[in-house]
Write an enzyme that holds these catalytic residues in place. Structure first.
Site, PDB file in Angstrom:
ATOM      1  N   HIS A   1       2.960 -11.583   2.878  1.00  0.00           N
ATOM      2  CA  HIS A   1       1.756 -11.682   2.047  1.00  0.00           C
ATOM      3  C   HIS A   1       0.660 -12.513   2.715  1.00  0.00           C
ATOM      4  O   HIS A   1      -0.519 -12.377   2.391  1.00  0.00           O
ATOM      5  CB  HIS A   1       2.108 -12.279   0.689  1.00  0.00           C
ATOM      6  CG  HIS A   1       1.182 -11.878  -0.415  1.00  0.00           C
ATOM      7  ND1 HIS A   1      -0.146 -11.563  -0.218  1.00  0.00           N
ATOM      8  CD2 HIS A   1       1.399 -11.737  -1.756  1.00  0.00           C
ATOM      9  CE1 HIS A   1      -0.709 -11.255  -1.374  1.00  0.00           C
ATOM     10  NE2 HIS A   1       0.201 -11.346  -2.322  1.00  0.00           N
TER      11      HIS A   1
ATOM     12  N   ASP B   1       2.640   9.689   1.317  1.00  0.00           N
ATOM     13  CA  ASP B   1       3.297  10.956   1.672  1.00  0.00           C
ATOM     14  C   ASP B   1       3.533  10.990   3.175  1.00  0.00           C
ATOM     15  O   ASP B   1       2.595  11.014   3.960  1.00  0.00           O
ATOM     16  CB  ASP B   1       2.426  12.137   1.234  1.00  0.00           C
ATOM     17  CG  ASP B   1       3.128  13.487   1.371  1.00  0.00           C
ATOM     18  OD1 ASP B   1       4.171  13.548   2.053  1.00  0.00           O
ATOM     19  OD2 ASP B   1       2.627  14.466   0.798  1.00  0.00           O
TER      20      ASP B   1
END
Length: 451
Positions: free
Chosen positions: A163, A382
């Site tokens: 992060h 995808d």
């Protein structure tokens, strides 16, 4: 096969140790400065995503495309370190091209079974990400990936992205770049990453011109630590509630007198009030709601396109327990809106300057912290075999997450861990609006039937 609703079977790893995937070609070697927004103590963990796909993608193809995308995102192939030239332990990235961790595994279960299992958060899901043995946070590589093939031909992809290097927008940008490189290896990335964090450097000298209620000094004398102590006194249980557009509309209708409000403002306020109600806190206590706000376009000049570092701050709404719970939803939503309206360029620069003081920390001891993942396009990922059946967080111990729902862009899944003794109360308060909206729908159907 899944043996029970509580536990996943163990993964079978193809190799005892994962491989390191370095950039495909040589990359710059230097130390990358991290801004004060990156280098906050409460961000010293990895964002862990879980994806479930109906069809698997070749691990060799994924490793090749990862090595290629790491040429562009080369800091993710480096290692965290601290600045040895001063005493404030300022984080840097050693861009040394060492590589990302990539583990391959198999699990004897199906995508359908996992889809049912993953609808409710479980600590058992942690089995799906290779655990790097490390002495400290600094020793964990910024990017860890595990691909788990399923008996049905499906695939789980889990990633852990540090992060301090990326926020939610940045992680989404990176993952889509990886997918793009997998399906279109001969095409340039649609968005080139912008690495430099100097656009968020503090002023010289630092000027803290505002009060920043989302931060506190590193001290235990604050009476509100009673909340933190209570939360840490017993096991936390993950809770997950999905809000569909009719449920959200029903909540918005409670914001009377008439008030224009966003889905996030409404749901954040509802989650905050439900959390406070379930904890049964003293009416005189001050409670806070900290929520992520993207500030890429709020700073002047605007941050460059492709900036994948932490370009968010935590807005802070605060109230006494009594006022928050005795008022309707309108009151809390106004507090959230007022907190957002404060985030001007000068206010944000003051916040960045405040963080030069190493004793200043995020006030999570008296706060519910909400991170917005629902509108980042994470569910659209995808790699060539279709979008995921499910996208979620691998762990839910730290903050409240607003997650996307695969196949339903306007729905939001709220995931948060609460003390074991109050989880039923919290879910009851959260679900009140859902049940009420369904009752309203039934009444409307009955009315139409009478007509």
């Amino acid at each position: 096969m899944l043996k029970s609703a509580e536990e996943l079977p163990d993964c079978f790893y193809y190799h005892n140790q994962p491989t390191l995937i370095p950039p495909h070609t040589p990359t710059p070697t230097h130390f990358l400065y991290l801004s004060n927004l990156d280098d906050q103590k409460f961000l010293r963990f990895s964002i862990k995503y879980l994806y479930l796909f109906r069809k698997s993608v070749s691990s060799d193809l994924l490793k090749l495309s990862l090595s290629r995308v790491l040429v562009d995102y080369y800091p993710l192939a480096g290692r965290l370190t601290t600045n040895s030239l001063n005493d404030n332990h300022k984080l840097l990235v050693d861009c040394n091209g060492q590589g990302a961790v990539f583990a391959e595994a198999f699990m004897d279960t199906t995508a359908h079974e996992l889809l049912e299992f993953a609808r409710r958060p479980s600590r058992s899901l942690r089995k799906l990400l290779y655990r790097v043995e490390a002495h400290s946070f600094l020793d964990i590589p910024p990017l860890v990936v595990q691909v788990t093939n399923l008996s049905c031909g499906g695939m789980i992809l889990c990633t852990a992205i540090n992060h301090c290097l990326c926020d939610g927008i940045g992680t989404s940008q990176f993952l889509h770049a990886w997918a793009h490189m997998t399906t279109k290896p001969n095409h340039d990335l649609p968005i080139a990453p912008f690495h430099c964090r100097h656009v968020l450097r503090p002023r010289d000298p630092p000027m803290t011109n505002y009060v920043h209620p989302g931060y506190t000094r590193n001290t235990l004398r604050d009476s509100n630590n009673i909340i933190k102590q209570y939360l840490e006194s017993q096991p936390l249980v993950p809770s997950s509630i999905t809000f569909t557009p009719p449920h959200i509309l029903h909540l918005k209708r409670q914001c009377v007198p008439s008030l224009k409000c966003t889905t996030f403002e409404t749901l954040a306020t509802h989650a905050w009030r439900s959390w406070v109600r379930s904890l049964d806190l003293s009416p005189s206590l001050t409670v806070k709601l900290l929520f992520s706000v993207n500030v890429r376009q709020k700073l002047k000049p605007e941050m460059p396109e492709g900036y994948y570092g932490n370009g968010f701050v935590l807005g802070c709404a605060e109230s006494s327990v009594k006022e928050l719970l005795s008022s309707n939803l309108h009151y809390g939503v106004k507090l959230v809106q007022q907190a957002k309206s404060k985030l001007t360029d000068d206010y944000l620069r003051s916040m960045i300057d405040l963080l030069e003081d190493q004793t200043v920390i995020t006030d999570i001891g008296s706060s519910l912290v909400i991170s917005q993942w629902a509108k980042l396009g994470l569910e659209e990922l995808d790699f060539g075999e279709g979008k995921p059946l499910h996208m979620g967080s691998l762990t839910t111990d730290i903050y409240c997450l607003f997650l996307p729902v695969a196949g339903n862009f306007d729905a939001v899944r709220v995931v948060v861990s609460v003390p074991e003794s109050v989880v039923q109360k919290f879910e009851y308060f959260m679900n009140e609006s859902v049940l009420e909206s369904e009752d309203d729908d039934d009444k409307n159907l009955d009315a139409h039937a009478v007509v």
